[in-house]
Design an enzyme around this catalytic site. Structure first.
Site, PDB file in Angstrom:
ATOM      1  N   GLY A  15       0.787  -1.233   0.000  1.00  0.00           N
ATOM      2  CA  GLY A  15       0.000   0.000   0.000  1.00  0.00           C
ATOM      3  C   GLY A  15       0.816   1.277   0.000  1.00  0.00           C
ATOM      4  CB  SER A  16       4.248   2.255  -0.956  1.00  0.00           C
ATOM      5  OG  SER A  16       4.353   1.905  -2.311  1.00  0.00           O
ATOM      6  CG  ASN A  17       1.520   3.405  -5.669  1.00  0.00           C
ATOM      7  OD1 ASN A  17       1.860   4.432  -6.254  1.00  0.00           O
ATOM      8  ND2 ASN A  17       2.162   2.263  -5.803  1.00  0.00           N
ATOM      9  CG  MET A  94      -1.717  -8.159  -6.331  1.00  0.00           C
ATOM     10  SD  MET A  94      -0.802  -7.336  -7.660  1.00  0.00           S
ATOM     11  CE  MET A  94       0.081  -8.747  -8.315  1.00  0.00           C
ATOM     12  NE  ARG A  95      -8.517 -11.470  -5.296  1.00  0.00           N
ATOM     13  CZ  ARG A  95      -8.653 -12.764  -5.496  1.00  0.00           C
ATOM     14  NH1 ARG A  95      -9.405 -13.218  -6.465  1.00  0.00           N
ATOM     15  NH2 ARG A  95      -8.057 -13.631  -4.716  1.00  0.00           N
ATOM     16  CG  LEU A  96      -7.615 -10.286 -14.438  1.00  0.00           C
ATOM     17  CD1 LEU A  96      -7.860 -11.477 -15.364  1.00  0.00           C
ATOM     18  CD2 LEU A  96      -7.119  -9.094 -15.246  1.00  0.00           C
ATOM     19  CG  ASN A 111      -3.789  -0.738 -12.681  1.00  0.00           C
ATOM     20  OD1 ASN A 111      -3.647  -0.861 -11.460  1.00  0.00           O
ATOM     21  ND2 ASN A 111      -3.113  -1.471 -13.546  1.00  0.00           N
ATOM     22  CG  HIS A 113       1.716  -1.883 -15.491  1.00  0.00           C
ATOM     23  ND1 HIS A 113       1.373  -3.118 -14.971  1.00  0.00           N
ATOM     24  CD2 HIS A 113       2.762  -2.094 -16.324  1.00  0.00           C
ATOM     25  CE1 HIS A 113       2.177  -4.033 -15.486  1.00  0.00           C
ATOM     26  NE2 HIS A 113       3.022  -3.442 -16.310  1.00  0.00           N
TER      27      HIS A 113
END
Ligand code: GRF
Length: 205
Positions: A15-17, A94-96, A111, A113
């Site tokens: 959770g750094s973002n 980490m899920r679609l 998102n 990336h």
């Protein structure tokens, strides 16, 4: 005056973002946004402690408690609707996501990336760049569509790959860039400065 953009952050890990976003909001760098919920599929993740410290409500669920991805996404949509969420920010989730979430929030999910998309999509974007041997990689903030890291690009910033970089040293520099770029993207979105036109994203900075 328009009410603040109500943001839900989805995260599965450290959770750094998420932290960078809460700090930016607390410091008044995203004045038109409010963080109203953290959604996580990992109730034990460090990001949950960060949310509790920041006073952001948490919806933590275990996917295995649900019959299908659609079933837990339907519950998430209900929570988001209840809280009048305007914008979903995926930050290491980490899920679609499926059409259960995508349809009601079309054009309102972003998102981040750790590469310059369309290079190195999917997991391990940093490792893929090291293994390929590129000299420049970076960070992409993009809208989310049904594909894997394929949605329209909102912001990108390059990061040089050094000869002696390991996955860890490069990831650290990429993270530092993410922590600047994501708050900037959310500021632009919350101030209505982002226009989405097919694959093209126009920004009024
Ligand atoms: C980031 O590198 C982001 O680009 C990717 O997942 C990572 C999340 O890191 N989507 P953190 O949990 O925010 O530290």
């Amino acid at each position: 005056m328009k009410r603040p953009t109500r943001v839900a952050v989805f995260a599965s890990g450290s959770g750094s973002n998420f932290q960078a976003l809460t700090d930016a909001v607390a410091e008044g760098r995203i004045p038109a946004a409010q963080l109203v919920l953290l959604v996580t599929d990992k109730p034990q993740a460090a990001v949950v402690d960060r949310a509790e410290r920041a006073g952001v409500p948490v919806f933590a669920f275990r996917p295995r408690d649900y019959a299908s991805r659609e079933a837990y996404e339907a519950e998430i949509v209900a929570r988001l609707t209840e809280l009048e969420v305007d914008l979903i920010v995926l930050a290491g989730y980490m899920r679609l996501v499926t059409s259960t979430l995508l349809t009601p929030f079309a054009g309102r999910i972003v998102n981040i990336h750790p590469s310059l998309l369309p290079s190195f999509p999917g997991v391990d974007g940093v490792r893929q760049a090291i293994e390929y041997g590129v000299k420049v990689t970076g960070v992409t903030v993009h809208f989310v569509d049904a594909g894997l890291d394929t949605g329209p690009v909102l912001l990108q910033r390059a990061v040089e790959v050094l000869d002696d970089d390991t996955e860890e040293t490069l990831a650290a520099r990429i993270h530092a860039v993410e922590h600047e770029l994501y708050p900037e993207a959310i500021r632009l979105l919350s101030e209505g400065r982002v226009e989405l036109d097919g694959r093209k994203v126009r920004l009024r900075k």
